[in-house]
Design an enzyme around this catalytic site. Structure first.
Site, PDB file in Angstrom:
ATOM      1  N   THR A  58      -1.093  -7.765  -0.907  1.00 38.89           N
ATOM      2  CA  THR A  58       0.240  -7.170  -0.758  1.00 38.89           C
ATOM      3  C   THR A  58       1.163  -8.241  -0.170  1.00 38.89           C
ATOM      4  O   THR A  58       0.686  -9.286   0.277  1.00 38.89           O
ATOM      5  CB  THR A  58       0.221  -5.987   0.246  1.00 38.89           C
ATOM      6  OG1 THR A  58      -0.089  -6.515   1.543  1.00 38.89           O
ATOM      7  CG2 THR A  58      -0.781  -4.914  -0.118  1.00 38.89           C
ATOM      8  N   TYR A 102      -2.485  -7.495  16.617  1.00 38.69           N
ATOM      9  CA  TYR A 102      -2.729  -6.614  15.458  1.00 38.69           C
ATOM     10  C   TYR A 102      -4.047  -5.867  15.648  1.00 38.69           C
ATOM     11  O   TYR A 102      -4.128  -4.661  15.439  1.00 38.69           O
ATOM     12  CB  TYR A 102      -2.747  -7.466  14.180  1.00 38.69           C
ATOM     13  CG  TYR A 102      -2.913  -6.680  12.900  1.00 38.69           C
ATOM     14  CD1 TYR A 102      -1.848  -5.990  12.331  1.00 38.69           C
ATOM     15  CD2 TYR A 102      -4.136  -6.638  12.240  1.00 38.69           C
ATOM     16  CE1 TYR A 102      -1.997  -5.275  11.141  1.00 38.69           C
ATOM     17  CE2 TYR A 102      -4.291  -5.939  11.050  1.00 38.69           C
ATOM     18  CZ  TYR A 102      -3.223  -5.261  10.509  1.00 38.69           C
ATOM     19  OH  TYR A 102      -3.376  -4.557   9.332  1.00 38.69           O
ATOM     20  N   ILE A 130       0.829  -1.212   0.000  1.00 35.57           N
ATOM     21  CA  ILE A 130       0.000   0.000   0.000  1.00 35.57           C
ATOM     22  C   ILE A 130       0.866   1.265   0.000  1.00 35.57           C
ATOM     23  O   ILE A 130       0.572   2.236  -0.693  1.00 35.57           O
ATOM     24  CB  ILE A 130      -0.943  -0.020   1.230  1.00 35.57           C
ATOM     25  CG1 ILE A 130      -1.978  -1.152   1.066  1.00 35.57           C
ATOM     26  CG2 ILE A 130      -1.625   1.317   1.428  1.00 35.57           C
ATOM     27  CD1 ILE A 130      -2.796  -1.453   2.320  1.00 35.57           C
TER      28      ILE A 130
HETATM   29  N1  NAD Z   1      -2.739  -5.675   3.115  1.00 28.09           N
HETATM   30  C1  NAD Z   1      -3.834  -5.661   3.820  1.00 28.09           C
HETATM   31  O1  NAD Z   1      -4.738  -6.503   3.623  1.00 28.09           O
HETATM   32  C2  NAD Z   1      -4.064  -4.615   4.854  1.00 28.09           C
HETATM   33  C3  NAD Z   1      -5.351  -4.515   5.405  1.00 28.09           C
HETATM   34  C4  NAD Z   1      -5.592  -3.556   6.380  1.00 28.09           C
HETATM   35  C5  NAD Z   1      -4.582  -2.715   6.789  1.00 28.09           C
HETATM   36  N2  NAD Z   1      -3.338  -2.839   6.245  1.00 28.09           N
HETATM   37  C6  NAD Z   1      -2.313  -1.917   6.745  1.00 28.09           C
HETATM   38  O2  NAD Z   1      -1.742  -1.215   5.669  1.00 28.09           O
HETATM   39  C7  NAD Z   1      -0.369  -0.903   5.963  1.00 28.09           C
HETATM   40  C8  NAD Z   1       0.513  -1.400   4.825  1.00 28.09           C
HETATM   41  O3  NAD Z   1       0.329  -2.790   4.699  1.00 28.09           O
HETATM   42  P1  NAD Z   1       0.834  -3.656   3.461  1.00 28.09           P
HETATM   43  O4  NAD Z   1      -0.177  -4.718   3.281  1.00 28.09           O
HETATM   44  O5  NAD Z   1       1.210  -2.765   2.341  1.00 28.09           O
HETATM   45  O6  NAD Z   1       2.118  -4.316   4.142  1.00 28.09           O
HETATM   46  P2  NAD Z   1       3.497  -4.864   3.486  1.00 28.09           P
HETATM   47  O7  NAD Z   1       4.043  -5.823   4.481  1.00 28.09           O
HETATM   48  O8  NAD Z   1       3.221  -5.347   2.132  1.00 28.09           O
HETATM   49  O9  NAD Z   1       4.375  -3.556   3.458  1.00 28.09           O
HETATM   50  C9  NAD Z   1       4.717  -2.931   4.676  1.00 28.09           C
HETATM   51  C10 NAD Z   1       5.942  -2.080   4.525  1.00 28.09           C
HETATM   52  O10 NAD Z   1       6.272  -1.578   5.829  1.00 28.09           O
HETATM   53  C11 NAD Z   1       7.659  -1.728   6.023  1.00 28.09           C
HETATM   54  N3  NAD Z   1       7.960  -1.831   7.454  1.00 28.09           N
HETATM   55  C12 NAD Z   1       7.729  -2.864   8.289  1.00 28.09           C
HETATM   56  N4  NAD Z   1       8.189  -2.593   9.517  1.00 28.09           N
HETATM   57  C13 NAD Z   1       8.702  -1.332   9.466  1.00 28.09           C
HETATM   58  C14 NAD Z   1       9.310  -0.478  10.412  1.00 28.09           C
HETATM   59  N5  NAD Z   1       9.539  -0.873  11.675  1.00 28.09           N
HETATM   60  N6  NAD Z   1       9.697   0.759  10.011  1.00 28.09           N
HETATM   61  C15 NAD Z   1       9.506   1.159   8.740  1.00 28.09           C
HETATM   62  N7  NAD Z   1       8.955   0.393   7.792  1.00 28.09           N
HETATM   63  C16 NAD Z   1       8.541  -0.838   8.156  1.00 28.09           C
HETATM   64  C17 NAD Z   1       8.039  -2.997   5.261  1.00 28.09           C
HETATM   65  O11 NAD Z   1       9.427  -3.035   4.972  1.00 28.09           O
HETATM   66  C18 NAD Z   1       7.163  -2.866   4.028  1.00 28.09           C
HETATM   67  O12 NAD Z   1       7.806  -2.155   3.000  1.00 28.09           O
HETATM   68  C19 NAD Z   1      -0.063  -1.576   7.304  1.00 28.09           C
HETATM   69  O13 NAD Z   1      -0.185  -0.647   8.342  1.00 28.09           O
HETATM   70  C20 NAD Z   1      -1.141  -2.632   7.409  1.00 28.09           C
HETATM   71  O14 NAD Z   1      -1.428  -2.990   8.729  1.00 28.09           O
HETATM   72  C21 NAD Z   1      -3.060  -3.758   5.290  1.00 28.09           C
END
Ligand code: NAD
Length: 255
Positions: A191, A156, A18
């Protein structure tokens, strides 16, 4: 084009998923993007992609769970571009998936460090710069799991519920300073985080069918579905929106 022209936007966790989709879309709409993440290689590839499309972006290595790093990096971004207009608190981890009574303190804290402390540290160190400019937009990525329960990932859920209310409190605290704070609540989005949740790429197809079924629209979302919401909240189009929950979930929470 130009929906966020010349705005300086910090995106945390920008290298993948995202955060990456939001960075690309915001750059295309004229923003200068501070790509921050712990993953250097993927972040540098993203910078190249943005620059190849005539966008402006720079990478800062940043672990959002370490306050001193957040403080140093944000000061550096301010030095480079002279302001901070938008903060997208996107970095997050799903963390341990065990029932509550089996989670260790370390496993619990690992999730809180990134998902809750990270949002706190980044907000804390962005606000003084926004107060300086006299405006700002903070976009906190929560989840549908911050609105409703499920039988998985208890830490979470707790962390994303916290992010929802941190957003509302900060919205009230800084409304008179014209700093808006909103939360975004994605349903399941394909993702790397979700692939990992499935247990690896080879299980994606099977897992996807199950997750598709959970969304009344009949399918999971794509990173761009969330990026469009982030773009709206970053732009002046949302100038009357603060303390709101932008739910983008294919109907997941409508039941
Ligand atoms: N994918 C989903 O279904 C979904 C649903 C609801 C909410 N979210 C939220 O959206 C956000 C992004 O999720 P995503 O699915 O793109 O995740 P992802 O795991 O694909 O990407 C997350 C990114 O965050 C970075 N990251 C992790 N720990 C870190 C830290 N300590 N400091 C800096 N960067 C860090 C990772 O390196 C990665 O690039 C998150 O907050 C997640 O909880 C995702």
């Amino acid at each position: 084009m130009n929906r966020v022209k010349d705005k300086v936007v910090i995106v945390t966790g920008a290298a993948l998923g995202i955060g990456k989709a939001a960075s690309l879309m915001l750059a295309k709409e004229g923003a200068k993007i501070a790509v921050t993440d712990i993953r250097a290689e993927e972040s540098k590839a993203l910078i190249e992609e943005i620059q190849n499309s005539n966008g402006e972006a720079e990478y800062w290595k940043l672990d959002v769970g370490i306050e001193s790093e957040v403080e140093r990096v944000f000061a550096d971004i301010y030095r480079k571009w002279g302001k901070i207009d938008v903060l997208v608190n996107n970095a997050g981890i799903s963390g341990i998936n065990k029932p509550t009574h089996k989670i260790t303190q370390e496993e619990w804290n690992a999730v809180m460090t990134v998902n809750v402390n990270g949002v706190f540290f980044c907000t804390k160190h962005a606000i003084p710069f926004m107060l300086d400019v006299g405006s700002g937009s903070i976009i906190n990525i929560s989840a549908v799991y911050g609105l409703v329960g499920s039988t998985s990932v208890p830490a979470y859920h707790a962390s994303k519920g916290a992010v929802r209310l941190m957003s509302k409190t900060d919205a009230l605290l800084y409304a008179s300073n014209n700093i808006r704070v909103n939360s975004v609540h994605p349903g399941f989005i394909m993702t790397p985080m979700v692939e990992e949740h499935f247990g690896g790429k080879e299980y994606v197809e099977k897992g996807r069918k199950f997750l598709d079924y959970l969304h009344p629209l009949g399918h999971m979302g794509e990173p761009d579905d969330i990026a469009y919401g982030i773009l709206y909240l970053a732009s002046e189009e949302s100038k009357f929106v603060t303390g709101a929950e932008l739910v983008i979930d294919g109907g997941y929470t409508a039941r």
